[in-house]
Design an enzyme around this catalytic site. Structure first.
Site, mmCIF file in Angstrom:
data_model
loop_
_atom_site.group_PDB
_atom_site.id
_atom_site.type_symbol
_atom_site.label_atom_id
_atom_site.label_comp_id
_atom_site.label_asym_id
_atom_site.label_seq_id
_atom_site.Cartn_x
_atom_site.Cartn_y
_atom_site.Cartn_z
ATOM 1 C CD GLN A 190 -2.671 1.133 2.598
ATOM 2 O OE1 GLN A 190 -2.196 1.360 3.693
ATOM 3 N NE2 GLN A 190 -3.940 0.815 2.423
ATOM 4 N N GLY A 191 0.758 2.066 -1.026
ATOM 5 C CA GLY A 191 1.532 3.300 -1.108
ATOM 6 C C GLY A 191 0.621 4.493 -0.916
ATOM 7 C CB SER A 206 2.002 7.082 4.509
ATOM 8 O OG SER A 206 0.962 6.458 5.196
ATOM 9 C CB SER A 240 3.857 -2.769 5.373
ATOM 10 O OG SER A 240 3.675 -1.834 6.397
ATOM 11 C CD GLU A 279 -12.375 -3.223 9.132
ATOM 12 O OE1 GLU A 279 -12.840 -3.622 10.216
ATOM 13 O OE2 GLU A 279 -11.225 -3.468 8.739
HETATM 14 C C1 LIG Z 1 4.427 -0.287 11.253
HETATM 15 C C2 LIG Z 1 3.790 0.660 10.307
HETATM 16 C C3 LIG Z 1 3.363 0.202 9.075
HETATM 17 C C4 LIG Z 1 2.801 1.084 8.156
HETATM 18 N N1 LIG Z 1 2.447 0.598 6.925
HETATM 19 C C5 LIG Z 1 1.986 1.474 5.984
HETATM 20 C C6 LIG Z 1 1.725 1.026 4.658
HETATM 21 O O1 LIG Z 1 1.912 -0.143 4.324
HETATM 22 N N2 LIG Z 1 1.302 1.913 3.744
HETATM 23 C C7 LIG Z 1 1.087 3.230 4.064
HETATM 24 O O2 LIG Z 1 0.680 3.989 3.198
HETATM 25 N N3 LIG Z 1 1.325 3.699 5.324
HETATM 26 C C8 LIG Z 1 1.789 2.847 6.284
HETATM 27 N N4 LIG Z 1 2.059 3.315 7.549
HETATM 28 C C9 LIG Z 1 1.913 4.750 7.830
HETATM 29 C C10 LIG Z 1 0.874 5.109 8.856
HETATM 30 O O3 LIG Z 1 -0.411 5.018 8.332
HETATM 31 C C11 LIG Z 1 1.220 6.516 9.371
HETATM 32 O O4 LIG Z 1 2.385 6.397 10.132
HETATM 33 C C12 LIG Z 1 0.140 7.116 10.208
HETATM 34 O O5 LIG Z 1 -0.976 7.448 9.426
HETATM 35 C C13 LIG Z 1 0.621 8.368 10.954
HETATM 36 O O6 LIG Z 1 1.242 9.280 10.102
HETATM 37 P P1 LIG Z 1 2.683 9.888 10.465
HETATM 38 O O7 LIG Z 1 3.577 8.768 10.776
HETATM 39 O O8 LIG Z 1 3.066 10.796 9.372
HETATM 40 O O9 LIG Z 1 2.473 10.712 11.788
HETATM 41 P P2 LIG Z 1 1.882 12.216 11.907
HETATM 42 O O10 LIG Z 1 0.626 12.324 11.144
HETATM 43 O O11 LIG Z 1 2.967 13.182 11.619
HETATM 44 O O12 LIG Z 1 1.548 12.251 13.461
HETATM 45 C C14 LIG Z 1 2.525 12.527 14.466
HETATM 46 C C15 LIG Z 1 1.786 12.710 15.788
HETATM 47 O O13 LIG Z 1 0.898 13.828 15.657
HETATM 48 C C16 LIG Z 1 -0.418 13.453 16.001
HETATM 49 N N5 LIG Z 1 -1.407 14.179 15.174
HETATM 50 C C17 LIG Z 1 -1.427 14.358 13.843
HETATM 51 N N6 LIG Z 1 -2.520 15.026 13.456
HETATM 52 C C18 LIG Z 1 -3.241 15.255 14.573
HETATM 53 C C19 LIG Z 1 -4.501 15.861 14.849
HETATM 54 N N7 LIG Z 1 -5.296 16.368 13.871
HETATM 55 N N8 LIG Z 1 -4.923 15.905 16.125
HETATM 56 C C20 LIG Z 1 -4.152 15.388 17.124
HETATM 57 N N9 LIG Z 1 -2.982 14.809 16.933
HETATM 58 C C21 LIG Z 1 -2.521 14.729 15.676
HETATM 59 C C22 LIG Z 1 -0.481 11.960 15.735
HETATM 60 O O14 LIG Z 1 -1.476 11.355 16.528
HETATM 61 C C23 LIG Z 1 0.918 11.504 16.132
HETATM 62 O O15 LIG Z 1 0.973 11.268 17.496
HETATM 63 C C24 LIG Z 1 2.629 2.450 8.491
HETATM 64 C C25 LIG Z 1 3.049 2.910 9.737
HETATM 65 C C26 LIG Z 1 3.633 2.034 10.639
HETATM 66 C C27 LIG Z 1 4.077 2.580 11.967
#
Ligand SMILES: Cc1cc2nc3c(=O)[nH]c(=O)nc-3n(C[C@H](O)[C@H](O)[C@H](O)COP(=O)(O)OP(=O)(O)OC[C@H]3O[C@@H](n4cnc5c(N)ncnc54)[C@H](O)[C@@H]3O)c2cc1C
Lengths: 298, 378
Positions: free
Chosen positions: B128-129, B131, B163, B246
């Protein structure tokens, strides 16, 4: 497998809800438990559900509603003993509702009881829960044997499930009250419910309610099953989660109501105090966690 | 309310148990975390076994090769496979649970034919691409461009946290096809063969020390327009069509595992405070297991409660609390990861409160959708 209410159970819930909404508003609830209230609830069938052909899952639904309305009285004890009675478990330092009930039961290794009139002591003039009068006694003599260990176990299981259901109802009503307040109270030109710090507190209330509800229903439905394996575990889980939901939601509700939350006038404290009181019935969350650990280690 | 399963459901369970008992001994030991070639093979083999056994695509409609199982049968499937310690869905996750259902709902006949049978047989691994470095929680802010050039889109941008990207054949990618439209209006959903020229995949080392996810760099990648699923600029809606697949069963395997780990952990300590906290963790997991069943009960009736939104949030936090407890119980026996499932799990589960919707976002969602509180800025 179905952990959702059946159509009949939805009718049962709506029926008791309508009855309570009509006759047990907070003004009445605040007058406390008396014989008239007992008679009215008894007439509505609240204490005789099982003998009237309902099952424990139904009883849990009814007690959830009683909790929503914070109805005072030793309702759970009345329902499991079939008497107008309160009870103690191990400690007899404080007995509830002595001047209203006929009997005080002791549900310990076995079940014993004594007429309420046989207890003397000092009535608290400042009980923790203003709707639960407390008699401070040095000791009590539960002279009359009512049942053996098996009955004690049955009472404890049923009592735990109904208490948990009541706590669940309280947790739910605390949430509704608090969400309503958060939507209407305006500070900094917007409802406080738009602040994320408040929204997250309220979301956590929902989480506790949803998990506790599932656990309580699962435990109640298990009471209706002949197979007792795992029953004590399910019941302990329900008590832990519902007890925590009631107490923690009570504290959250106080916080979100601001200064109003610390007043006598707003109902929040009545719920929180009852929640604390019910943590002394049929095992606190902590002691029930210990029970679970013992089951896991066995 | 009724705890007992129907006769048909019990017979589904019995047949499944028998099949597992018969099939699991033939499954070779799980390869090491970093042996990606072997891991892909192992996950694909398991999918193939499921396919041959008639358990692939459990919740897919029969006309697409699925089993058309009821929500309760799906619950039983996850429960029994977890109890039997069968392989987890692993690298088949995106294909079987997300991309496949999306194609069923929105794909063309040709797209379905090209991918659905392969996914079911374990012949095609998806990633899945979605993020991007600048678009995590605010996914709709994604910037990877897809510019139209004749019958192709030309892709430029960067994806992250992908992932299984290092072993995937195909990806479901969200790209911006209209940079001028409001954030979530200019997005399209593409099927991206991962071997196209211009795609560079770089594994990222996780806190666990393994490489579970990747960065994906896209430089002038040409993808035929025929690889788009759904209408142009309608990708935001397309990604959400899987919601109806779901059924609240997403965490069944994890919950069953957690309950087992609690029993294992009880043997590690006689400390009263640890045991009390362990009982507390157990209560949380067991309550969530009941909530899962309640959720499935509601899905079976075609209604939906708040349970689905609650489980992810509550489970991930309970699981982290449990992991923390395990580290304290293990004390200095927990200072090495190898051979220490509880320590490895403590690290793995750090991601639970972040991946697939961080806990803060989940709380926003619950407070808005369940309680009707004012919405966050978007
Ligand atoms: C193990 C793992 C596997 C993953 N696999 C995939 C995958 O296969 N494909 C894919 O596309 N993505 C994948 N992801 C990405 C995942 O969906 C994102 O990490 C997630 O959506 C959070 O985005 P971010 O890491 O940019 O954090 P950010 O969005 O930058 O968040 C950082 C912090 O800010 C907080 N925050 C952000 N916005 C708000 C708000 N409006 N209100 C309050 N708090 C806020 C968050 O809660 C968090 O604590 C994976 C992530 C992990 C950890």
């Amino acid at each position: 497998m179905d952990l959702e209410l059946s159509d009949d159970q939805v009718s049962l819930r709506d029926g008791i809800q309508a009855l309570l909404a009509g006759r047990f508003d907070m003004e009445r609830v605040r007058t406390g438990f008396d014989r008239a209230m007992y008679d009215e609830l008894a007439e509505a069938g609240v204490f005789s559900l099982i003998s009237d052909g309902f099952v424990w899952a139904d009883a849990a639904i009814v007690f959830e509603q009683l909790g929503e309305f914070c109805v005072p009285g030793p309702l759970v004890t009345c329902a499991i003993t079939g008497e107008c009675a309160s009870h103690v478990e191990t400690s007899t330092v404080a007995i509830e509702h002595v001047s209203t009930v006929d009997y005080v039961y002791q549900i310990a290794d076995t079940v014993t009881r004594a007429p309420a009139s046989s207890f003397s002591g000092v009535a608290s003039d400042w009980p923790l829960d203003p709707l639960t009068p407390i008699l401070k006694v040095g000791s009590g003599v539960f002279g009359e044997s009512v049942g053996d260990a098996e009955l004690a176990q049955a009472f404890r299981r049923r009592g735990t499930v109904l208490t948990a259901a009541f706590q669940l109802g309280m947790a739910q009503r605390l949430t509704t009250m608090t969400v309503d307040y958060a939507k209407s109270r305006v500070q900094f030109d917007r409802p406080i419910g738009s602040f994320q710090a408040i929204k997250h507190l309220l979301a956590d209330m929902v989480v506790r309610n949803e998990v506790a509800r599932a656990a309580v229903y699962a435990a109640a439905a298990h009471l209706d099953e002949p197979d007792e394996s795992g029953l004590d575990r399910t019941i302990a889980v329900a008590k832990v989660l519902a007890g925590e939901a009631a107490v923690v939601n009570g504290k959250t509700a106080t916080q979100v109501h601001g200064g109003m939350g610390y007043t006598w006038e707003v109902d929040v404290h009545l719920y929180l105090k009852r929640a604390w009181l019910l943590e002394t019935h049929f095992g606190s969350a902590e002691s029930r966690c210990d029970d679970l650990a013992a089951i896991l280690s066995a | 309310m009724e705890l007992r399963y129907s006769e048909a459901e019990e017979s589904f369970r019995a047949t499944l148990r028998e099949w597992l008992e018969h099939s699991l001994p033939a499954v070779p030991p799980q390869p090491s975390r970093e042996d990606w070639v072997a891991r892909r093979q192992w996950d694909a083999d398991w999918q193939r076994r499921l396919f041959d056994g008639g358990y692939a695509g459990l919740n897919w409609p029969k006309e697409y090769g699925g089993q058309g199982a009821t929500p309760t049968e799906q619950l039983i499937f996850f429960e029994e496979t977890a109890k039997a310690r069968a392989p987890y869905v692993g690298a088949n996750f995106v294909g079987t649970l997300h991309a496949g259902p999306t194609l069923i709902e929105e794909g063309t006949g040709a797209q379905k034919a090209a991918h659905l049978p392969n996914i079911l047989r374990g012949d095609e691994i998806w990633c899945q691409g979605f993020s991007e470095p600048g678009a995590g929680s605010d996914l709709a802010g994604l910037r990877t461009r897809a510019d139209r050039d004749g019958d192709d889109y030309v892709l430029n941008g960067q994806k992250i946290w992908c992932s299984f990207g290092q072993i995937a054949d195909v990806g479901e990618f969200l790209v911006r096809t209209d940079p001028d439209a409001p954030k979530n209006r200019g997005i399209s959903w593409l099927i991206l063969p991962m071997d196209l020229p211009g795609i560079e995949i770089r594994p990222i080392k996780t806190a666990l020390g393994s490489s579970e996810f990747c960065e994906v760099f896209l430089t002038d990648v040409r993808v035929p327009v025929s690889q788009r699923v759904g209408a142009e600029n309608d990708g935001w809606r397309v990604t959400n069509v899987t919601l109806k697949y779901e059924r609240g069963t997403a965490f069944v395997s994890e919950l069953i595992d957690s309950l087992r780990l609690c029993r294992d952990a009880a043997k590690l300590t006689s400390d009263a405070a640890h045991l009390r906290e362990l009982g507390h963790c157990y209560a949380a997991f067991d309550g969530l297991w009941s909530l899962t069943k309640r959720n499935v009960s509601q899905t079976s009736r075609g209604t939906a409660g708040a349970g689905g939104m609650v489980i992810k949030l509550a489970y991930s936090e309970a699981r982290q609390r449990f992991g923390e407890l395990c580290l304290r119980m293990l004390e200095r026996d927990g200072l090495h990861i190898e051979g220490n499932e509880l320590v490895e799990e403590r690290l793995r589960t750090l991601a639970l409160t972040i991946a697939a919707g961080a806990s803060q976002i989940q709380r926003n969602i619950i407070s808005e959708r369940v309680l009707g509180l004012p919405r966050e800025p978007r």
